[in-house]
Design an enzyme around this catalytic site. Structure first.
Site, PDB file in Angstrom:
ATOM      1  N   THR A 268       0.814  -1.216   0.000  1.00  0.00           N
ATOM      2  CA  THR A 268       0.000   0.000   0.000  1.00  0.00           C
ATOM      3  C   THR A 268       0.850   1.270   0.000  1.00  0.00           C
ATOM      4  O   THR A 268       0.497   2.256  -0.629  1.00  0.00           O
ATOM      5  CB  THR A 268      -0.934   0.005   1.225  1.00  0.00           C
ATOM      6  OG1 THR A 268      -0.160  -0.244   2.401  1.00  0.00           O
ATOM      7  CG2 THR A 268      -1.989  -1.074   1.097  1.00  0.00           C
ATOM      8  N   PHE A 396      -7.290   4.206   5.602  1.00  0.00           N
ATOM      9  CA  PHE A 396      -6.605   3.209   6.420  1.00  0.00           C
ATOM     10  C   PHE A 396      -7.584   2.268   7.112  1.00  0.00           C
ATOM     11  O   PHE A 396      -7.213   1.541   8.031  1.00  0.00           O
ATOM     12  CB  PHE A 396      -5.740   3.898   7.482  1.00  0.00           C
ATOM     13  CG  PHE A 396      -4.531   4.580   6.915  1.00  0.00           C
ATOM     14  CD1 PHE A 396      -3.398   3.852   6.576  1.00  0.00           C
ATOM     15  CD2 PHE A 396      -4.519   5.952   6.714  1.00  0.00           C
ATOM     16  CE1 PHE A 396      -2.277   4.471   6.064  1.00  0.00           C
ATOM     17  CE2 PHE A 396      -3.403   6.586   6.192  1.00  0.00           C
ATOM     18  CZ  PHE A 396      -2.282   5.843   5.867  1.00  0.00           C
ATOM     19  N   CYS A 403      -5.849  -0.270   9.822  1.00  0.00           N
ATOM     20  CA  CYS A 403      -4.439  -0.571   9.546  1.00  0.00           C
ATOM     21  C   CYS A 403      -3.578  -0.327  10.781  1.00  0.00           C
ATOM     22  O   CYS A 403      -3.464   0.810  11.255  1.00  0.00           O
ATOM     23  CB  CYS A 403      -3.947   0.294   8.391  1.00  0.00           C
ATOM     24  SG  CYS A 403      -2.196   0.117   8.040  1.00  0.00           S
TER      25      CYS A 403
END
Length: 1067
Positions: A268, A396, A403
């Site tokens: 990512t 996120f 995350c």
């Protein structure tokens, strides 16, 4: 009545599978959202999924009491390798909880900051590669950012160097991972029966998993064979014990979680950086603003940890790229009950699967406006970002399954982006390129290539910078008492802390615990005996026999795991249960979570007071994303000790300092340079403040404050002598000319007296930076020396020409020895001879712009930063040595300085009833500000202070009317000064007066009256040209008043100024 959820026409048995783009499924989902709006439903053979694409629905699905993360589709296929790792675990799986509790602290703000040096190390490898390949090389940023992120996660989290930038080919893991993830996506959309017959694809799938696991096993084996003292991620997984279950991670769980971090930890981030570069290349204005910020914050120095929080536009660019193109395109939840969404519009049965399309929700025009698809970092800059509706920005993820590595990725991305922009101009290989996607489990730009062209200014190499001095606290037992260890028994006996103090914390990531540990460790030095524990440990047993200090955080508005019981209990209280408690609260948070920022510490603080407790110190609030996060805590803690000492009647020792296990031998006090350069009065002062006073359109002028060393002090009107360093750009020019290394250590010796450091090792950079004047014009003697060494006939002829026309071609153009050597590279001048030719570094004196009545130990300077076209005609601008040095200083920097007295006349009159008439332009305002500050302090003390008049010249009120909206405004309102400006760029705003002397003539009646009837004193500070103009006006006033000749007026002027007129002239 509910509304049916729309769905495209479907085929029997196959449903909508045939409508999904096989390579880029996201394109299909986006097009369907454009077609059907905020919600639609697809039948994907093995599952039915509801897709949502509006902010309102995303906000509603962000309620973890109604909807829970689910692992389905491609994610379910990823479990074949990652199993119950953090990314792919089913809700409620035990291994997820163990891993989450063990690993969350490893990604705390403090721990991630400790990784800064390693992150910079890897970034420097990428930049070196780009530099080495040159501007014509076509760069695939997606590939290089993958290398960057992959090497960073393995070094920071596993203490293992993959060194992929030293290999032509990408690591086999990367390709295997990409193929594995892509196949997972395809498998999710295949009928199970079809998948069984795809033997070749299945074999490749198994082989890819073996390749990935091979690296994982190598990392684990290497870590076991070569253990490190650093508590990295892998060490925690191998050795950590879950405090809740008492269990360790199994070998299988370690492998799965390690694989999870290798995949999620780099995939990512590389996508984020690639998208950001694309958007910046397509939006030149944003690129310009970013470059200006990077240049302003970093300048020419390597990126440092303190810079990260200052890069606010950089953050905005990254946020906006994540808004438009989040690499993780969505998240999936399952309904925990029969419910409705959309204000009751859509019925959602229990166990329904809903996919939140993050990018679409983050481009909802109801929140982001009609230009929501455009890249505009300003919309997520500063307050604009903080004022967004809750959950409008979710790249996120959300909640407990968000995350875990967000702080890691955020710091890594800032380092990479800022370092790239500092060193290179980025241009697209194909200027007409428009965004195309490639997709595995995440998305990245496809076919996007760039060129990295070194910036035209001097390069700013990325280097490992100092890491944060704050380290994570070790694991604590339920309660522990702090004892100050000391080898000196007398010192220990002297402290004898008796008063109890209780420090409790609520912390998941470890930052609040770290702060709490610091307070407990510092307590003995302040006369307290501290105990440390969790907030839950004082549930129903809040101590009353000493101050209670609480350090806690909020997590999505909820308390930390070890504070939840206390938080629940506290909210249930109804009476005055806390009336004997004395307390203080410090909250840790992150302003990215605007709606819940500081919620828990705020509630705790308020309830304690409501229930009768006494607050001994105001609640502190630290923002983990801010550059000053640790500084805010330091300042709050310093005030805390003063408050609790007053509350408990404890007298603090003047020399109380925290005990330290680190010992340092000082071999140089830091003032030897001044001594070698024969400036014996110089000592070390500390920079307290450095801020810009002017607009970007005007030449920079800065306000800089220093903390003087004891017992140095000053008078208003005195000078501060500064021992500067040469601009790094010019130092690097010398190093390049002589083919040296900045780090190269040399030892000088001399047969006679010298101002160079001799008989001790010194780096070439330090020598050139601090001991010699590089930019001084060459002397005729220097030219003769250059003629005496070997060079070409052409160079000798040029040197002869310079000698013959020295005044015009050398002095007038300020041509330095370095300029000449660069223009004539064949001149074979030895480096030692060059050093001998250079004059020693000299101090520069600046008028102090403050009064000791305000603070005797904290003088300020008002400095013009000299950066102008070089008179020699060279491309690089001329940089003033001292002003460039001063402009680069940051709070906390130590500077060699000394106070030097001014002439006896250049001080404000002792009699405060005597007015002052002051003439100043630009930074010449400096001493006048000191005079007026002194008068303001005196006025506030109740003295009858005469009103003075300030004639001040600058460009315009909007650009450089220094202190006009602060000090001067206050002092005018106080009645101690009447400010009469002259604006050279807009004289219509100053009664047609362009310069100070023009305004003085315009208001000559004021000057005459003050001089004749009020015994006024006159002061001028500025350039010689301005001073001459003022002198002419004053002489003309005398001539007009007396009706005399020019000659008579000149004589009268000289007589009139005796004892009443003082000047401070600079060029």
């Amino acid at each position: 009545m509910t509304t049916p959820i729309p769905s495209p026409p479907a085929l029997p048995f196959l449903g909508h599978i045939t409508q999904i783009d096989r390579e880029i499924p996201q394109n299909t989902f986006d097009l369907l959202a454009d077609q059907y709006g905020e919600i639609y439903q697809l039948n994907l053979i093995t599952r039915t999924t509801i897709f949502v694409a509006s902010y309102e629905l995303q906000q509603e699905l962000s309620n973890e009491k109604r909807f829970q993360k689910t692992v389905i589709g491609a994610m379910q296929q990823v479990r074949n390798s990652m199993g119950d790792g953090l990314f792919t675990a089913y809700p409620g799986e035990e291994n997820w909880g163990i891993a989450h509790r063990l690993l969350m602290p490893a990604f705390s703000t403090a721990k991630v900051r400790d990784m800064f040096d390693d992150m910079v190390d890897i970034a420097s490898q990428m930049l070196t590669k780009w530099e080495r390949f040159g501007p014509r090389h076509v760069i695939d940023p997606s590939e290089d950012f993958t290398r960057l992120a992959f090497d960073t996660i393995t070094l920071c989290a596993m203490s293992y160097r993959l060194n992929t930038f030293y290999s032509e080919q990408t690591h086999p893991f990367v390709q295997a991972m990409a193929d594995f993830l892509a196949e997972c996506g395809r498998r999710a959309n295949r009928p199970p029966l079809v998948g069984a017959f795809m033997r070749s694809a299945n074999a490749k799938y198994e082989e890819d998993m073996k390749t990935m696991n091979k690296l994982v096993n190598e990392l684990i084996e290497d870590h076991k064979k070569n253990p490190t003292e650093k508590q990295d991620l892998l060490s925690i997984m191998l050795n950590g014990v879950d405090h809740k279950t008492g269990k360790k991670l199994s070998d299988d769980s370690i492998r799965k979680n390690l694989l999870t971090f290798l995949v999620a930890g780099h995939e990512t981030t590389s996508g984020l950086l690639t998208f950001t570069l694309y958007y910046l290349c397509k939006h030149p204005e944003a690129m310009r603003k970013l470059r200006e910020e990077v240049d302003s914050v970093l300048g020419s120095e390597p990126i440092q940890l303190a810079h990260i929080g200052q890069l606010k536009y950089t953050s905005a660019c990254l946020r906006e790229a994540l808004r438009l193109s989040p690499p993780a395109t969505g998240r999936t939840v399952r309904a925990l009950e029969d419910t409705t969404i959309g204000g009751g519009k859509y019925a959602i049965p229990k166990d329904s699967v809903l996919a939140i399309m993050t990018a679409k929700c983050q481009m909802d025009p109801k929140v982001w406006g009609e230009d929501a698809r455009e890249f505009k970092p300003e919309r997520v800059y500063g307050e604009n970002f903080e004022q967004l509706p809750p959950n409008a920005w979710q790249p996120f993820g959300y909640g407990m399954r968000a995350c875990i590595g967000r702080p890691f990725a955020w710091q890594e991305a800032h380092i990479a982006l800022a370092s790239i922009i500092q060193k290179f101009d980025i241009v697209m290989h194909d200027p007409s390129y428009t965004l195309e996607l490639k997709q595995t489990m995440t998305i990245k730009p496809k076919g996007f290539y760039i060129h990295a062209i070194p910036r035209t200014r001097s390069s700013s190499p990325v280097a490992v910078s100092l890491s944060s001095t704050l380290v994570g606290a070790p694991s604590m037992p339920h309660w522990s008492s702090s004892v100050a260890s000391s080898e000196n028994g007398d010192a220990k006996a002297k402290l004898e802390p008796k008063q109890k103090l209780y420090v409790v914390y609520g912390s998941n990531t470890g930052t609040s615990q770290t702060f709490a540990q610091r307070i407990a460790s510092d307590a003995p030095c302040h006369g307290f005996k501290a105990s440390l524990g969790t907030l839950d440990s004082i549930t129903e047993h809040v101590p009353t026999d000493g101050p209670l200090v609480i350090v806690t955080a909020s997590f999505e508005g909820e308390p930390a795991d070890n504070a939840s019981h206390f938080f629940e209990w506290l909210q249930s209280l109804k009476g005055n249960e806390m009336e004997n408690v004395k307390y203080a609260v410090f909250g840790c948070g992150n302003r990215d979570w605007v709606r819940t920022y500081q919620r828990v510490p705020t509630i705790i603080d308020a309830i304690l007071e409501e229930r009768g407790a006494k607050r001994v110190h105001e609640r502190g609030a630290g923002d983990a994303q801010a550059a000053e996060f640790f500084q805010v805590f330091d300042e709050w803690e310093a005030q805390l000790w003063t408050k609790v000492a007053e509350e408990y009647g404890i007298a603090l020792a003047d020399d109380a300092t925290p005990a330290s296990g680190i010992h340092m031998k000082v071999v140089d006090p830091g003032t030897s340079r001044a001594s070698i350069l024969r400036q014996p009065d110089a000592d070390l002062g500390r920079v307290v403040e450095n801020r810009l006073l002017t607009s970007p359109n005007a030449p920079a002028k800065r306000h800089i404050e220093f903390q003087l060393p004891e017992p140095m002090t000053y008078r208003a009107g005195d000078y501060l002598a500064i021992l500067p360093h040469n601009p790094s750009r010019d130092v690097h020019r010398v190093i390049s000319r002589f083919a040296l290394s900045p780090e190269q250590q040399i030892v000088l010796s001399s047969d006679g007296p010298t101002s160079l450091p001799v008989d001790k090792p010194i780096s070439v950079f330090s020598l050139l930076s601090g001991y010699v004047e590089i930019s001084q014009p060459a002397t005729t003697r220097d030219l003769r020396a250059l003629l005496s060494v070997q060079s070409s006939d052409a160079s000798k002829a040029a040197l002869e020409d310079l000698s013959a026309s020295y005044a015009d071609k050398v002095m007038a153009k300020r041509l330095s020895i370095l300029d000449i050597l660069e223009d004539h590279p064949d001149i074979q001048l030895p480096f030692g001879t060059y050093l001998e030719m250079l004059p020693p570094m000299r101090v520069r004196q600046y008028s102090i712009s403050s009064s000791p009545l305000h603070d005797p130990q904290r003088p300020s300077l008002t400095v013009s930063v000299v950066e102008a076209p070089a008179l020699s005609g060279r491309k690089d601008p001329f940089l003033g040595v001292a002003s460039t040095f001063l402009a680069s200083l940051r709070p906390g920097d130590m500077v060699q300085l000394a106070v030097r007295g001014s002439s006896a006349a250049f001080h404000p009159p002792e009699d405060v009833s005597i007015p002052m008439i002051m003439f100043a332009a630009g930074s010449g305002l400096s001493p006048m500000r000191g005079f007026l500050q002194e008068r303001a302090v005196q006025k506030k003390a109740g003295r009858d202070v005469a009103k003075s008049t300030l004639f001040f010249g600058c460009r315009s009120p909007e650009e450089d009317f220094l202190y006009s909206d602060s000090d001067l405004k206050e002092w005018e309102e106080l009645g101690i000064v009447d400010v009469r400006p002259a604006f050279s760029r807009c004289p219509e705003k100053s009664l047609g007066c362009k310069y100070v002397q023009d305004r003085a003539w315009q208001d000559r009646a004021i000057i005459k009256n003050a001089y004749d009837h009020e015994n006024a004193r006159l002061f001028t500070c500025g350039s010689g040209k301005m001073a001459q103009g003022v002198k002419k006006v004053l002489t003309a006033i005398i001539q007009e008043s007396r009706g005399c000749s020019d000659e008579e007026a000149a004589v009268l002027f000289e007589r009139a100024i005796q004892g009443r007129y003082a000047t401070d002239i600079f060029e």
